[in-house]
Design a protein around this motif. Sequence first.
Motif, PDB file in Angstrom:
ATOM      1  N   VAL A 204      -5.034 -92.157  68.762  1.00 11.54           N
ATOM      2  CA  VAL A 204      -4.874 -90.741  69.129  1.00 11.54           C
ATOM      3  C   VAL A 204      -3.665 -90.180  68.383  1.00 11.54           C
ATOM      4  O   VAL A 204      -2.542 -90.650  68.567  1.00 11.54           O
ATOM      5  CB  VAL A 204      -4.702 -90.579  70.650  1.00 11.54           C
ATOM      6  N   PRO A 205      -3.849 -89.143  67.542  1.00 14.03           N
ATOM      7  CA  PRO A 205      -2.764 -88.711  66.670  1.00 14.03           C
ATOM      8  C   PRO A 205      -1.802 -87.683  67.264  1.00 14.03           C
ATOM      9  O   PRO A 205      -0.662 -87.562  66.822  1.00 14.03           O
ATOM     10  CB  PRO A 205      -3.503 -88.105  65.477  1.00 14.03           C
ATOM     11  N   HIS A 206      -2.248 -86.922  68.265  1.00 13.76           N
ATOM     12  CA  HIS A 206      -1.450 -85.765  68.708  1.00 13.76           C
ATOM     13  C   HIS A 206      -1.778 -85.464  70.166  1.00 13.76           C
ATOM     14  O   HIS A 206      -2.910 -85.742  70.622  1.00 13.76           O
ATOM     15  CB  HIS A 206      -1.798 -84.552  67.827  1.00 13.76           C
ATOM     16  N   PRO A 207      -0.839 -84.905  70.927  1.00 13.15           N
ATOM     17  CA  PRO A 207      -1.145 -84.552  72.327  1.00 13.15           C
ATOM     18  C   PRO A 207      -2.376 -83.661  72.492  1.00 13.15           C
ATOM     19  O   PRO A 207      -3.081 -83.756  73.500  1.00 13.15           O
ATOM     20  CB  PRO A 207       0.129 -83.824  72.780  1.00 13.15           C
ATOM     21  N   ASP A 208      -2.652 -82.804  71.513  1.00 14.52           N
ATOM     22  CA  ASP A 208      -3.849 -81.965  71.598  1.00 14.52           C
ATOM     23  C   ASP A 208      -5.127 -82.804  71.598  1.00 14.52           C
ATOM     24  O   ASP A 208      -6.174 -82.330  72.051  1.00 14.52           O
ATOM     25  CB  ASP A 208      -3.906 -80.975  70.435  1.00 14.52           C
ATOM     26  N   ASP A 209      -5.032 -84.026  71.061  1.00 13.18           N
ATOM     27  CA  ASP A 209      -6.191 -84.914  70.964  1.00 13.18           C
ATOM     28  C   ASP A 209      -6.251 -85.925  72.096  1.00 13.18           C
ATOM     29  O   ASP A 209      -7.102 -86.822  72.083  1.00 13.18           O
ATOM     30  CB  ASP A 209      -6.163 -85.650  69.618  1.00 13.18           C
ATOM     31  N   LEU A 210      -5.357 -85.806  73.066  1.00 14.23           N
ATOM     32  CA  LEU A 210      -5.351 -86.741  74.182  1.00 14.23           C
ATOM     33  C   LEU A 210      -6.703 -86.685  74.891  1.00 14.23           C
ATOM     34  O   LEU A 210      -7.195 -85.605  75.214  1.00 14.23           O
ATOM     35  CB  LEU A 210      -4.236 -86.367  75.165  1.00 14.23           C
ATOM     36  N   PRO A 211      -7.351 -87.837  75.122  1.00 13.76           N
ATOM     37  CA  PRO A 211      -8.658 -87.815  75.791  1.00 13.76           C
ATOM     38  C   PRO A 211      -8.579 -87.132  77.151  1.00 13.76           C
ATOM     39  O   PRO A 211      -7.519 -87.108  77.797  1.00 13.76           O
ATOM     40  CB  PRO A 211      -8.997 -89.307  75.943  1.00 13.76           C
ATOM     41  N   ALA A 212      -9.692 -86.588  77.580  1.00  9.82           N
ATOM     42  CA  ALA A 212      -9.762 -85.926  78.889  1.00  9.82           C
ATOM     43  C   ALA A 212     -10.804 -86.621  79.754  1.00  9.82           C
ATOM     44  O   ALA A 212     -11.583 -85.975  80.452  1.00  9.82           O
ATOM     45  CB  ALA A 212     -10.088 -84.450  78.718  1.00  9.82           C
ATOM     46  N   THR A 213     -10.813 -87.943  79.691  1.00  9.45           N
ATOM     47  CA  THR A 213     -11.793 -88.729  80.437  1.00  9.45           C
ATOM     48  C   THR A 213     -11.303 -88.970  81.863  1.00  9.45           C
ATOM     49  O   THR A 213     -10.982 -90.085  82.264  1.00  9.45           O
ATOM     50  CB  THR A 213     -12.038 -90.074  79.740  1.00  9.45           C
ATOM     51  N   THR A 214     -11.235 -87.905  82.636  1.00  9.64           N
ATOM     52  CA  THR A 214     -10.760 -88.015  84.006  1.00  9.64           C
ATOM     53  C   THR A 214     -11.878 -88.544  84.916  1.00  9.64           C
ATOM     54  O   THR A 214     -13.028 -88.660  84.500  1.00  9.64           O
ATOM     55  CB  THR A 214     -10.265 -86.665  84.527  1.00  9.64           C
ATOM     56  N   ALA A 215     -11.509 -88.854  86.148  1.00  9.16           N
ATOM     57  CA  ALA A 215     -12.465 -89.396  87.114  1.00  9.16           C
ATOM     58  C   ALA A 215     -12.530 -88.452  88.310  1.00  9.16           C
ATOM     59  O   ALA A 215     -11.715 -88.544  89.230  1.00  9.16           O
ATOM     60  CB  ALA A 215     -12.022 -90.792  87.547  1.00  9.16           C
ATOM     61  N   PRO A 216     -13.475 -87.501  88.333  1.00  8.97           N
ATOM     62  CA  PRO A 216     -13.504 -86.483  89.385  1.00  8.97           C
ATOM     63  C   PRO A 216     -13.566 -87.054  90.794  1.00  8.97           C
ATOM     64  O   PRO A 216     -12.944 -86.503  91.711  1.00  8.97           O
ATOM     65  CB  PRO A 216     -14.764 -85.668  89.042  1.00  8.97           C
ATOM     66  N   GLN A 217     -14.306 -88.154  90.988  1.00  4.22           N
ATOM     67  CA  GLN A 217     -14.389 -88.715  92.332  1.00  4.22           C
ATOM     68  C   GLN A 217     -13.017 -89.210  92.809  1.00  4.22           C
ATOM     69  O   GLN A 217     -12.611 -88.970  93.957  1.00  4.22           O
ATOM     70  CB  GLN A 217     -15.383 -89.883  92.363  1.00  4.22           C
ATOM     71  N   ALA A 218     -12.301 -89.877  91.916  1.00  3.30           N
ATOM     72  CA  ALA A 218     -10.966 -90.357  92.265  1.00  3.30           C
ATOM     73  C   ALA A 218     -10.012 -89.191  92.520  1.00  3.30           C
ATOM     74  O   ALA A 218      -9.141 -89.265  93.401  1.00  3.30           O
ATOM     75  CB  ALA A 218     -10.426 -91.259  91.162  1.00  3.30           C
ATOM     76  N   GLU A 219     -10.162 -88.126  91.744  1.00  4.06           N
ATOM     77  CA  GLU A 219      -9.337 -86.941  91.977  1.00  4.06           C
ATOM     78  C   GLU A 219      -9.592 -86.398  93.384  1.00  4.06           C
ATOM     79  O   GLU A 219      -8.665 -86.039  94.116  1.00  4.06           O
ATOM     80  CB  GLU A 219      -9.666 -85.859  90.939  1.00  4.06           C
ATOM     81  N   GLY A 220     -10.861 -86.326  93.768  1.00  5.30           N
ATOM     82  CA  GLY A 220     -11.204 -85.842  95.097  1.00  5.30           C
ATOM     83  C   GLY A 220     -10.661 -86.746  96.189  1.00  5.30           C
ATOM     84  O   GLY A 220     -10.147 -86.268  97.215  1.00  5.30           O
ATOM     85  N   TRP A 221     -10.777 -88.049  95.994  1.00  5.73           N
ATOM     86  CA  TRP A 221     -10.235 -88.993  96.978  1.00  5.73           C
ATOM     87  C   TRP A 221      -8.742 -88.765  97.187  1.00  5.73           C
ATOM     88  O   TRP A 221      -8.243 -88.852  98.304  1.00  5.73           O
ATOM     89  CB  TRP A 221     -10.468 -90.421  96.521  1.00  5.73           C
ATOM     90  N   SER A 222      -8.033 -88.489  96.106  1.00  8.35           N
ATOM     91  CA  SER A 222      -6.572 -88.324  96.228  1.00  8.35           C
ATOM     92  C   SER A 222      -6.217 -87.125  97.093  1.00  8.35           C
ATOM     93  O   SER A 222      -5.188 -87.120  97.775  1.00  8.35           O
ATOM     94  CB  SER A 222      -5.943 -88.174  94.836  1.00  8.35           C
ATOM     95  N   LEU A 223      -7.059 -86.102  97.071  1.00 14.09           N
ATOM     96  CA  LEU A 223      -6.780 -84.899  97.850  1.00 14.09           C
ATOM     97  C   LEU A 223      -6.928 -85.144  99.353  1.00 14.09           C
ATOM     98  O   LEU A 223      -6.207 -84.559 100.163  1.00 14.09           O
ATOM     99  CB  LEU A 223      -7.702 -83.760  97.410  1.00 14.09           C
ATOM    100  N   THR A 224      -7.875 -86.006  99.714  1.00 11.45           N
ATOM    101  CA  THR A 224      -8.041 -86.330 101.136  1.00 11.45           C
ATOM    102  C   THR A 224      -7.034 -87.394 101.570  1.00 11.45           C
ATOM    103  O   THR A 224      -6.542 -87.365 102.709  1.00 11.45           O
ATOM    104  CB  THR A 224      -9.468 -86.818 101.426  1.00 11.45           C
ATOM    105  N   HIS A 225      -6.698 -88.305 100.667  1.00  7.85           N
ATOM    106  CA  HIS A 225      -5.813 -89.415 101.031  1.00  7.85           C
ATOM    107  C   HIS A 225      -4.420 -88.929 101.393  1.00  7.85           C
ATOM    108  O   HIS A 225      -3.751 -89.538 102.247  1.00  7.85           O
ATOM    109  CB  HIS A 225      -5.745 -90.413  99.872  1.00  7.85           C
ATOM    110  N   GLN A 226      -3.979 -87.840 100.782  1.00  2.80           N
ATOM    111  CA  GLN A 226      -2.621 -87.367 101.054  1.00  2.80           C
ATOM    112  C   GLN A 226      -2.436 -86.942 102.504  1.00  2.80           C
ATOM    113  O   GLN A 226      -1.312 -86.872 103.011  1.00  2.80           O
ATOM    114  CB  GLN A 226      -2.267 -86.215 100.121  1.00  2.80           C
ATOM    115  N   HIS A 227      -3.550 -86.668 103.188  1.00  2.00           N
ATOM    116  CA  HIS A 227      -3.460 -86.207 104.576  1.00  2.00           C
ATOM    117  C   HIS A 227      -3.705 -87.333 105.588  1.00  2.00           C
ATOM    118  O   HIS A 227      -3.618 -87.085 106.800  1.00  2.00           O
ATOM    119  CB  HIS A 227      -4.472 -85.080 104.822  1.00  2.00           C
ATOM    120  N   ARG A 228      -3.990 -88.522 105.117  1.00  2.00           N
ATOM    121  CA  ARG A 228      -4.229 -89.632 106.039  1.00  2.00           C
ATOM    122  C   ARG A 228      -2.915 -90.082 106.663  1.00  2.00           C
ATOM    123  O   ARG A 228      -1.912 -90.235 105.963  1.00  2.00           O
ATOM    124  CB  ARG A 228      -4.903 -90.813 105.323  1.00  2.00           C
TER     125      ARG A 228
END
Length: 235
Positions: A204-228
């Motif tokens: 990866v040569p530059h921050p503009d080229d940083l992959p965007a392979t996020t994990a939406p399910q994990a993102e959603g889990w984090s939003l509920t986990h903060q309130h546990r």
Amino acid sequence: MASSLTSTAAPAGAAGLGALLLADGRLPVGGLVYSAGLEPGLADGMTQADVPRYLRARLRTVGLVDAAASVLAHRAATSDAGFGLDDVQEALAARTPSAPLRDVQGVLGRGLARLGERLRPDHPATVALRALGRAPLRPVALGCVAAALGVDAEATARASLYDDAQAVASAALKLEPGDPADAAAWVLAAEPDVAALVRAAVAVPHPDDLPATTAPQAEGWSLTHQHRTRRIFVA
């Protein structure tokens, strides 16, 4: 005279130990507070049998993004890369849409920054990290501390990926107790993924080229986990 712990240059041979140090999920706080999303995943119905697949899926998504960001931070802190740590931090934050995950990345980043201040306070990479003026996200801090310890970019990416896999494996033993040998086998089985992802991260040569392979399910889990109210890990 400054001691070898606080000198600018890493002692000969220190890079190898530095890479192992950074791959230890307990340092400085990592595995003690962070399950790499496994705890909320198990709370949502995952089983222990799903953990190896989850571990490898994380490597190919979040793991790649973090490893590439750590390499970019390493370059920004040690060379005239044409971009700075601010650029890496902003690119990584944009690819981490969950506020709780950005927060925990900041907690882990502050711990690593403290390590850099303790071990190599005068190294240009540590100085650059300090100049960021805000809590660095974990991969940004990892890249800088690795550079300060004399660890090269490839080993930095490998340490980042190994740390992610090991965070999942070690958290599994706390959350769904089983045979530690099985957890070690999960990490070892991921080696082909790690080898390929190290090459991808370094390319990866530059921050503009940083992959965007996020994990939406994990993102959603984090939003509920903060309130546990009953949890072992912050994320």
